[in-house]
Design a protein around this motif. Structure first.
Motif, mmCIF file in Angstrom:
data_model
loop_
_atom_site.group_PDB
_atom_site.id
_atom_site.type_symbol
_atom_site.label_atom_id
_atom_site.label_comp_id
_atom_site.label_asym_id
_atom_site.label_seq_id
_atom_site.Cartn_x
_atom_site.Cartn_y
_atom_site.Cartn_z
ATOM 1 N N LYS A 1 12.924 -50.403 -53.110
ATOM 2 C CA LYS A 1 13.476 -50.799 -51.809
ATOM 3 C C LYS A 1 13.039 -49.870 -50.683
ATOM 4 O O LYS A 1 13.660 -49.822 -49.630
ATOM 5 N N LYS A 2 11.932 -49.164 -50.933
ATOM 6 C CA LYS A 2 11.364 -48.382 -49.830
ATOM 7 C C LYS A 2 10.364 -49.286 -49.120
ATOM 8 O O LYS A 2 9.642 -50.029 -49.775
ATOM 9 N N ASN A 3 10.330 -49.196 -47.810
ATOM 10 C CA ASN A 3 9.421 -50.019 -47.006
ATOM 11 C C ASN A 3 9.643 -51.521 -47.200
ATOM 12 O O ASN A 3 8.697 -52.296 -47.367
ATOM 13 N N LEU A 4 10.889 -51.901 -47.173
ATOM 14 C CA LEU A 4 11.220 -53.326 -47.215
ATOM 15 C C LEU A 4 10.918 -53.902 -45.840
ATOM 16 O O LEU A 4 11.391 -53.372 -44.837
ATOM 17 N N LEU A 5 10.103 -54.951 -45.810
ATOM 18 C CA LEU A 5 9.809 -55.541 -44.493
ATOM 19 C C LEU A 5 10.733 -56.743 -44.287
ATOM 20 O O LEU A 5 10.740 -57.677 -45.097
ATOM 21 N N CYS A 6 11.549 -56.683 -43.257
ATOM 22 C CA CYS A 6 12.501 -57.759 -42.980
ATOM 23 C C CYS A 6 12.140 -58.390 -41.647
ATOM 24 O O CYS A 6 11.753 -57.690 -40.716
ATOM 25 N N CYS A 7 12.293 -59.703 -41.559
ATOM 26 C CA CYS A 7 11.998 -60.337 -40.271
ATOM 27 C C CYS A 7 12.955 -61.491 -40.006
ATOM 28 O O CYS A 7 13.053 -62.434 -40.794
ATOM 29 N N GLY A 8 13.675 -61.379 -38.913
ATOM 30 C CA GLY A 8 14.575 -62.446 -38.467
ATOM 31 C C GLY A 8 13.955 -63.140 -37.272
ATOM 32 O O GLY A 8 13.237 -62.511 -36.489
ATOM 33 N N PHE A 9 14.210 -64.442 -37.155
ATOM 34 C CA PHE A 9 13.617 -65.182 -36.032
ATOM 35 C C PHE A 9 14.493 -66.383 -35.727
ATOM 36 O O PHE A 9 15.158 -66.924 -36.622
ATOM 37 N N GLY A 10 14.507 -66.772 -34.474
ATOM 38 C CA GLY A 10 15.316 -67.935 -34.129
ATOM 39 C C GLY A 10 15.646 -67.974 -32.652
ATOM 40 O O GLY A 10 14.824 -67.563 -31.806
ATOM 41 N N ASN A 11 16.874 -68.459 -32.374
ATOM 42 C CA ASN A 11 17.219 -68.744 -30.978
ATOM 43 C C ASN A 11 17.004 -67.550 -30.081
ATOM 44 O O ASN A 11 17.310 -66.420 -30.408
ATOM 45 N N GLY A 12 16.439 -67.863 -28.944
ATOM 46 C CA GLY A 12 16.018 -66.857 -27.954
ATOM 47 C C GLY A 12 14.897 -67.382 -27.060
ATOM 48 O O GLY A 12 15.077 -67.543 -25.889
ATOM 49 N N LEU A 13 13.754 -67.712 -27.646
ATOM 50 C CA LEU A 13 13.357 -67.499 -29.038
ATOM 51 C C LEU A 13 12.945 -66.047 -29.255
ATOM 52 O O LEU A 13 12.447 -65.407 -28.337
#
Lengths: 421, 76
Positions: free
Chosen positions: A331-343
């Protein structure tokens, strides 16, 4: 694109709760003309399977509050050490004040702990981490409780097959702390505000002022409340509901989001091999895989099981995904990406090697959650002064009585537990 | 990729149980819904490096039109 590096922020714990009620798409065959084949097609293409949904009385704040309580007890956290509470929410309990104050009181947090809401949608967990990390890195705050909650499933007509099978509900709590030792986290946030109408609730705020106590507004609502509009897909949708242009959002997602991920990788100077997982917002399986391929990741590293089992629980979907990773997974360097309203597309590389990550837990409804009728009755009595205002969590009953007592609101708080009638 | 291979792929993209033919009108397919359009967008991006937009797909009526969207990347 906003790029940032933090070196002293530790994510100590992540907790996620989901409502107990589970709906499986195979139990909804009546909406597919009795055709299991059609459901199989949906499952294969989009990953529709199960989702956990809240009842009509439960709010995003209730889910987040329960996750916060779990976090505090699971890691034996001294509540008085928390110096900021951030609640990321797009459906607050009340428009004012910030719902964070309500949660602050219920948790019994200290007067030295600031509280505020942040209005964000599906990118809300990453966005909240970014804001909290800034506050810690600046040296002002040492321990921040970041809460997220959303109930997108509530109120959706079950026959609306574009929306109903997608959404699940959830609440998460994340603890961020100052760390003397260097812990690096990096963020890339791409703000595409030209798309603000692509996912929007056009009739939910002051742009659409409608006061049903006025005859004119009441008549207007009576005329429009059932109005349906034919969309370009040939489907009837309610005028006054939330709006999403699915194809335009998909367009944005496959063009912009992979670029944000690539930009962050370039900025971090890490290779794809050094990233154990790409934890994406669980929009649906099709979108997750399209973004994963677009960002040139091996799809083995891009989980979508959270969508299959819990649905798209918007800003809680990345913590849900993390909660489902194998306990012994790197769990080192976990790449997370959220995207949506805004956009908005918001990516982060996080080090969760020493983070307490809870299993996904079932939400336990707090005792203060009551029916709408009880809620209104309680407010009738509060306004008339028959019962005291809520508030006074923790050890602050005395101070509360001094402050509110002079205005006639005496006695211990009723905490919305309306049992007199 | 040639046309015959693409038509087999298309059947899978749309999760259709009957074969696709070049002259078919997509609007006659029950499966030509928003999900399928999204799948086409993702497939074109991944396999042809072609970023098809929503507008492009709204102008498409036949399987042949869909093939021409790849800009010559599908051979006869």
């Amino acid at each position: 694109m906003t790029l940032a590096t933090f070196k002293h922020v530790k994510i100590s714990a992540i907790e996620t709760v989901v409502p107990e009620k589970e709906i499986c798409i195979y139990d909804e065959v009546e909406y597919y003309g009795g055709s299991v084949k059609k459901i199989d097609r949906m499952r294969k293409m989009v990953g529709f399977y199960k989702r956990h949904v809240a009842d009509n009385e439960t709010t995003p704040a209730d889910l987040a509050y329960d996750a916060a309580k779990n976090l505090i007890s699971d890691i034996n956290l001294d509540k008085n050490s928390i110096d900021a509470l951030i609640f990321v929410v797009q459906q607050p309990d009340v428009i004012n004040p910030s719902t964070a104050y309500f949660i602050h009181d219920k948790l019994g947090l200290s007067d030295d702990c600031i509280a505020t809401d942040i209005n964000q949608g599906c990118a809300g967990w990453v966005f909240g981490l970014y804001m909290a990390s800034q506050m810690i890195e600046s040296g002002t705050h040492k321990k921040i409780l970041l809460l997220n909650g959303d109930t997108p499933s509530v109120g959706i007509d079950p026959s609306n097959r574009n929306a109903a099978p997608i959404f699940g509900d959830g609440g998460t709590a994340t603890l961020l702390e100052y760390s003397e030792n260097e812990i690096v986290s990096q963020f890339a946030i791409d703000t595409k505000s030209y798309g603000f109408e692509a996912i929007v609730s056009p009739f939910s705020g002051t742009r659409f002022r409608c006061d049903i106590s006025k005859d004119e507004d009441f008549e207007f609502l009576a005329k429009t409340r059932n109005e349906k509009i034919m969309n370009p897909e040939g489907k009837e949708v309610p005028l006054l509901g939330g709006y999403m242009n699915g194809l335009a959002v998909f367009d944005f997602t496959i063009k912009v989001v992979p670029e944000t991920i690539k930009k962050l990788l370039e900025y971090s100077k890490l290779t794809r091999e050094q990233i154990p997982y790409l934890c994406l917002h669980q929009a649906n399986k099709q979108i997750i895989q399209a973004v994963g391929s677009g960002a040139e990741f091996d799809l083995e590293k891009v989980p979508y099981q959270a969508f299959e089992n819990y649905g798209n629980n918007t800003m809680c979907s990345i913590p849900t995904t993390i909660g489902l990773l194998p306990k012994d997974a790197p769990k080192k360097n976990l790449l997370c990406c959220g995207f949506g309203n805004g956009l908005i597309s918001a990516a982060a590389i996080l080090n969760l090697e020493n983070t307490f990550i809870s299993d996904i837990k079932n939400f336990r409804k707090p005792e203060y959650v009551v029916s709408r009728e009880q809620y209104v009755n309680t407010w009738r009595d509060k306004i008339s002064g028959k019962i005291s205002l809520s508030g006074g969590g923790g050890n602050r009953q005395d101070e509360r009585t001094i402050l509110l007592g002079s205005y006639g609101f005496v006695g211990p708080s009723q905490n919305n537990n309306y049992t007199q009638k | 990729m040639n046309k015959a291979d693409f038509l087999v792929e298309l059947e899978d993209i749309l999760q259709r149980e009957e074969p696709c033919k070049e002259g078919d009108n997509l609007n006659d397919y029950e499966e030509w819904d928003s999900l399928s359009k999204m799948s086409v967008m993702a497939y074109y991006d991944k396999n042809f490096g072609v970023k098809v937009s929503l507008k492009d797909l709204q102008t498409v009526t036949t399987v042949e039109d869909l093939i021409s969207l790849t800009g010559g990347k599908i051979s006869d």
